[in-house]
Motif scaffolding. Structure first.
Motif, mmCIF file in Angstrom:
data_model
loop_
_atom_site.group_PDB
_atom_site.id
_atom_site.type_symbol
_atom_site.label_atom_id
_atom_site.label_comp_id
_atom_site.label_asym_id
_atom_site.label_seq_id
_atom_site.Cartn_x
_atom_site.Cartn_y
_atom_site.Cartn_z
ATOM 1 N N TYR A 8 0.829 -1.200 0.000
ATOM 2 C CA TYR A 8 0.000 0.000 0.000
ATOM 3 C C TYR A 8 0.869 1.258 0.000
ATOM 4 O O TYR A 8 2.028 1.229 0.414
ATOM 5 N N SER A 9 0.269 2.366 -0.440
ATOM 6 C CA SER A 9 0.899 3.693 -0.398
ATOM 7 C C SER A 9 2.246 3.744 -1.113
ATOM 8 O O SER A 9 3.166 4.430 -0.679
ATOM 9 N N LYS B 183 4.950 4.911 -3.451
ATOM 10 C CA LYS B 183 5.313 6.151 -4.137
ATOM 11 C C LYS B 183 6.048 5.786 -5.434
ATOM 12 O O LYS B 183 6.710 4.742 -5.502
ATOM 13 N N PHE C 73 -1.120 2.512 -5.159
ATOM 14 C CA PHE C 73 -0.893 3.855 -4.633
ATOM 15 C C PHE C 73 -1.817 4.180 -3.470
ATOM 16 O O PHE C 73 -1.537 5.077 -2.691
ATOM 17 N N ASN C 74 -2.930 3.443 -3.344
ATOM 18 C CA ASN C 74 -3.899 3.687 -2.273
ATOM 19 C C ASN C 74 -3.272 3.408 -0.914
ATOM 20 O O ASN C 74 -2.501 2.474 -0.756
ATOM 21 N N SER C 75 -3.660 4.212 0.066
ATOM 22 C CA SER C 75 -3.224 3.927 1.432
ATOM 23 C C SER C 75 -4.143 2.867 2.033
ATOM 24 O O SER C 75 -5.282 2.695 1.592
ATOM 25 N N ASN D 105 -6.658 1.387 4.550
ATOM 26 C CA ASN D 105 -7.702 1.793 5.489
ATOM 27 C C ASN D 105 -8.783 0.719 5.452
ATOM 28 O O ASN D 105 -8.606 -0.309 4.786
ATOM 29 N N THR E 199 -9.904 -0.017 1.749
ATOM 30 C CA THR E 199 -8.904 -0.574 0.830
ATOM 31 C C THR E 199 -8.309 -1.887 1.330
ATOM 32 O O THR E 199 -7.576 -2.549 0.595
ATOM 33 N N VAL F 94 3.132 -1.813 4.322
ATOM 34 C CA VAL F 94 2.501 -0.516 4.573
ATOM 35 C C VAL F 94 3.551 0.548 4.901
ATOM 36 O O VAL F 94 4.715 0.242 5.143
ATOM 37 N N LEU F 95 3.082 1.784 4.947
ATOM 38 C CA LEU F 95 3.882 2.908 5.410
ATOM 39 C C LEU F 95 3.429 3.309 6.807
ATOM 40 O O LEU F 95 2.344 2.908 7.251
ATOM 41 N N THR G 183 2.175 5.919 7.653
ATOM 42 C CA THR G 183 0.994 6.784 7.553
ATOM 43 C C THR G 183 -0.283 5.999 7.258
ATOM 44 O O THR G 183 -1.366 6.576 7.261
ATOM 45 N N ASP G 184 -0.159 4.696 7.006
ATOM 46 C CA ASP G 184 -1.338 3.877 6.732
ATOM 47 C C ASP G 184 -2.104 3.578 8.017
ATOM 48 O O ASP G 184 -1.527 3.553 9.110
#
Length: 131
Positions: free
Chosen positions: A6-7, A9, A30-32, A34, A37, A49-50, A52-53
């Motif tokens: 996810y996420s 870049k 590209f979607n984070s 949540n 998703t 994940v990142l 920020t996810d």
């Protein structure tokens, strides 16, 4: 191992592909992550994940219901991870210890999990496991 990242870049695509060397079947999106998703993880064994996810208890429960066994964080930061929910759902966690190459360490974590080995210093399981 089947994985969804996810996420992702644009600048991460090439380093992840090089580190992976086609070992794992990784879907880059590209979607984070949540609650909505999380469904992209259906049929996968792991998610990447990142920091920020959203990896809250509700998301963790949904991932577990989809069959996720591993979560690799592309960061040393883990404040977004509900570790108690991971333990409750039997999900193993790993991050990228500081000063490590993010792409290489992320793939190394997947490699070790696939071989049923400990991720060593990358392990961030709430129960302090090293198995």
């Amino acid at each position: 191992m089947k994985v969804v990242a996810y996420s992702v870049k644009p600048f991460e695509r090439e380093p992840l592909a090089k580190a992976n060397q086609k070992k794992h079947d990784i879907t880059l999106i590209f979607n984070s992550l949540n609650l909505e998703t999380a469904l992209f993880a259906a049929g996968k064994q792991a998610v990447i994940v990142l920091s920020t996810d959203d990896v809250s208890a509700a998301v963790m429960d949904k991932l577990a219901a989809l069959g996720i066994k591993y979560i690799a964080i592309r960061s040393s930061l883990t404040g977004n991870i509900d570790k108690a929910a991971a333990v409750r759902n039997g999900i193993k966690l790993a991050n990228v210890p500081e000063l490590s190459d993010i792409a290489e360490q992320t793939i190394r974590n997947l490699d070790l999990w696939e071989m049923n080995k400990c991720v060593d210093t990358a392990c961030i399981c709430a129960r302090g496991c090293r198995s």
